[in-house]
Design a protein around this motif. Structure first.
Motif, PDB file in Angstrom:
ATOM      1  N   VAL A  78      47.003  38.322  40.316  1.00 28.23           N
ATOM      2  CA  VAL A  78      47.160  37.083  39.555  1.00 28.23           C
ATOM      3  C   VAL A  78      47.240  35.934  40.540  1.00 28.23           C
ATOM      4  O   VAL A  78      47.547  36.132  41.718  1.00 28.23           O
ATOM      5  CB  VAL A  78      48.434  37.080  38.674  1.00 28.23           C
ATOM      6  CG1 VAL A  78      48.360  38.159  37.607  1.00 28.23           C
ATOM      7  CG2 VAL A  78      49.698  37.225  39.505  1.00 28.23           C
TER       8      VAL A  78
ATOM      9  N   THR B 276      44.558  30.392  37.557  1.00 31.79           N
ATOM     10  CA  THR B 276      43.739  31.149  36.619  1.00 31.79           C
ATOM     11  C   THR B 276      44.677  31.926  35.710  1.00 31.79           C
ATOM     12  O   THR B 276      45.694  32.440  36.160  1.00 31.79           O
ATOM     13  CB  THR B 276      42.767  32.113  37.323  1.00 31.79           C
ATOM     14  OG1 THR B 276      42.051  32.833  36.322  1.00 31.79           O
ATOM     15  CG2 THR B 276      43.475  33.095  38.239  1.00 31.79           C
TER      16      THR B 276
ATOM     17  N   ASP C 158      43.673  34.527  33.897  1.00 32.60           N
ATOM     18  CA  ASP C 158      43.168  35.887  33.762  1.00 32.60           C
ATOM     19  C   ASP C 158      43.732  36.759  34.878  1.00 32.60           C
ATOM     20  O   ASP C 158      44.126  36.263  35.934  1.00 32.60           O
ATOM     21  CB  ASP C 158      41.642  35.903  33.849  1.00 32.60           C
ATOM     22  CG  ASP C 158      40.975  35.193  32.689  1.00 32.60           C
ATOM     23  OD1 ASP C 158      41.574  35.164  31.592  1.00 32.60           O
ATOM     24  OD2 ASP C 158      39.879  34.659  32.866  1.00 32.60           O
ATOM     25  N   MET C 159      43.759  38.075  34.656  1.00 29.11           N
ATOM     26  CA  MET C 159      44.079  38.985  35.751  1.00 29.11           C
ATOM     27  C   MET C 159      42.821  39.167  36.588  1.00 29.11           C
ATOM     28  O   MET C 159      41.705  39.168  36.063  1.00 29.11           O
ATOM     29  CB  MET C 159      44.586  40.317  35.215  1.00 29.11           C
ATOM     30  CG  MET C 159      46.047  40.263  34.846  1.00 29.11           C
ATOM     31  SD  MET C 159      46.797  41.870  34.577  1.00 29.11           S
ATOM     32  CE  MET C 159      46.228  42.210  32.922  1.00 29.11           C
ATOM     33  N   LEU C 160      43.009  39.334  37.880  1.00 28.43           N
ATOM     34  CA  LEU C 160      41.896  39.438  38.824  1.00 28.43           C
ATOM     35  C   LEU C 160      41.751  40.884  39.283  1.00 28.43           C
ATOM     36  O   LEU C 160      42.738  41.541  39.607  1.00 28.43           O
ATOM     37  CB  LEU C 160      42.157  38.537  40.035  1.00 28.43           C
ATOM     38  CG  LEU C 160      42.574  37.102  39.723  1.00 28.43           C
ATOM     39  CD1 LEU C 160      42.981  36.373  41.002  1.00 28.43           C
ATOM     40  CD2 LEU C 160      41.463  36.367  39.000  1.00 28.43           C
TER      41      LEU C 160
ATOM     42  N   GLN D  45      36.933  40.056  45.150  1.00 27.36           N
ATOM     43  CA  GLN D  45      37.158  40.035  43.714  1.00 27.36           C
ATOM     44  C   GLN D  45      35.889  40.505  43.019  1.00 27.36           C
ATOM     45  O   GLN D  45      34.794  40.044  43.306  1.00 27.36           O
ATOM     46  CB  GLN D  45      37.511  38.624  43.237  1.00 27.36           C
ATOM     47  CG  GLN D  45      37.832  38.576  41.763  1.00 27.36           C
ATOM     48  CD  GLN D  45      38.243  37.195  41.284  1.00 27.36           C
ATOM     49  OE1 GLN D  45      38.699  36.376  42.073  1.00 27.36           O
ATOM     50  NE2 GLN D  45      38.079  36.947  40.001  1.00 27.36           N
TER      51      GLN D  45
ATOM     52  N   THR E 215      37.385  39.988  36.243  1.00 21.09           N
ATOM     53  CA  THR E 215      38.618  39.482  35.653  1.00 21.09           C
ATOM     54  C   THR E 215      38.899  40.233  34.351  1.00 21.09           C
ATOM     55  O   THR E 215      38.003  40.852  33.779  1.00 21.09           O
ATOM     56  CB  THR E 215      38.534  37.976  35.330  1.00 21.09           C
ATOM     57  OG1 THR E 215      37.466  37.770  34.403  1.00 21.09           O
ATOM     58  CG2 THR E 215      38.300  37.149  36.583  1.00 21.09           C
TER      59      THR E 215
ATOM     60  N   SER F   7      40.323  39.080  30.799  1.00 16.75           N
ATOM     61  CA  SER F   7      40.696  37.909  30.011  1.00 16.75           C
ATOM     62  C   SER F   7      41.902  38.224  29.135  1.00 16.75           C
ATOM     63  O   SER F   7      41.970  39.267  28.491  1.00 16.75           O
ATOM     64  CB  SER F   7      39.527  37.463  29.136  1.00 16.75           C
ATOM     65  OG  SER F   7      39.937  36.401  28.301  1.00 16.75           O
TER      66      SER F   7
END
Length: 196
Positions: free
Chosen positions: A2, A11, A13-15, A32, A35, A37
């Motif tokens: 995160v 952001t 979203d989780m990465l 990365q 993501t 959402s």
């Protein structure tokens, strides 16, 4: 992962990152790759389940930074084939409380997390920001959902403590279960819990 610290780079979203770093993936090692959402919600403190099928996280109620989420709840997403499903509530947000920092049991049957009581019910108070909160306690909830239980015996006064009201933050369970003995009712198991 995160990232919710710098205003210009937040952001919600989780990465996802490639951490395999083997001969076939060195070109993307540490990069990365996607993501997850969360429909506009902000995540903090993600924790991947041992079977790789669920990620529990703090659903941030009031944004400050990723390290100090306020008025949190415990949510999760589950893997559905090659994608991730919609966020689900495991422990709901509650007035005057901050619920944060989930950690899966090594067998995946339950999740532990922190809960802090906000002074005067004020979720914006610095004493309730998930960062060494004096009122923090360790709680557990069955992975499929249940009434949460405070782990009072696990965090009771120790030999060197000078209070019965111990602070217990950042709980983690060791990644294994130790079987003491096999009995008529099944194995006697031990799981190791640490906290600050």
């Amino acid at each position: 992962g995160v990232y919710g610290d710098d205003t210009g780079r937040v952001t919600f979203d989780m990465l996802l990152f490639d951490t395999r770093c083997d001969a076939g993936s060195m070109a993307t090692c540490g990069m990365q790759t996607g993501t997850i959402s969360l429909g506009g919600a902000e995540a903090s403190h993600p924790d991947w389940s041992p079977d790789g099928m669920r990620i529990a996280y703090t659903d941030v109620g009031v944004h400050e930074t990723s390290q100090r989420p306020r008025h949190g709840a415990i949510h999760y997403v589950e893997r559905e084939g090659t994608a991730w499903g919609a966020p689900q509530v495991l422990v709901a947000r509650a007035d005057g409380l901050n619920r944060y920092n989930p950690s899966h049991a090594p067998d995946g049957t339950f999740i532990i997390y922190n809960e802090s009581t906000c002074p005067g019910g004020d979720v914006n108070d610095d004493a309730c920001d998930a960062d060494s909160d004096e009122s923090s306690k360790v709680w557990a909830v069955v992975s499929g959902g249940s009434t949460p239980v405070r782990l009072a015996r696990a965090t009771q006064r120790g030999a060197e403590d000078d209070t019965d009201d111990t602070q217990a933050t950042f709980p983690r369970l060791a990644p294994f279960t130790f079987t003491l003995a096999e009995g008529d009712l099944g194995p006697t198991r031990v799981m190791y819990l640490t906290y600050a």
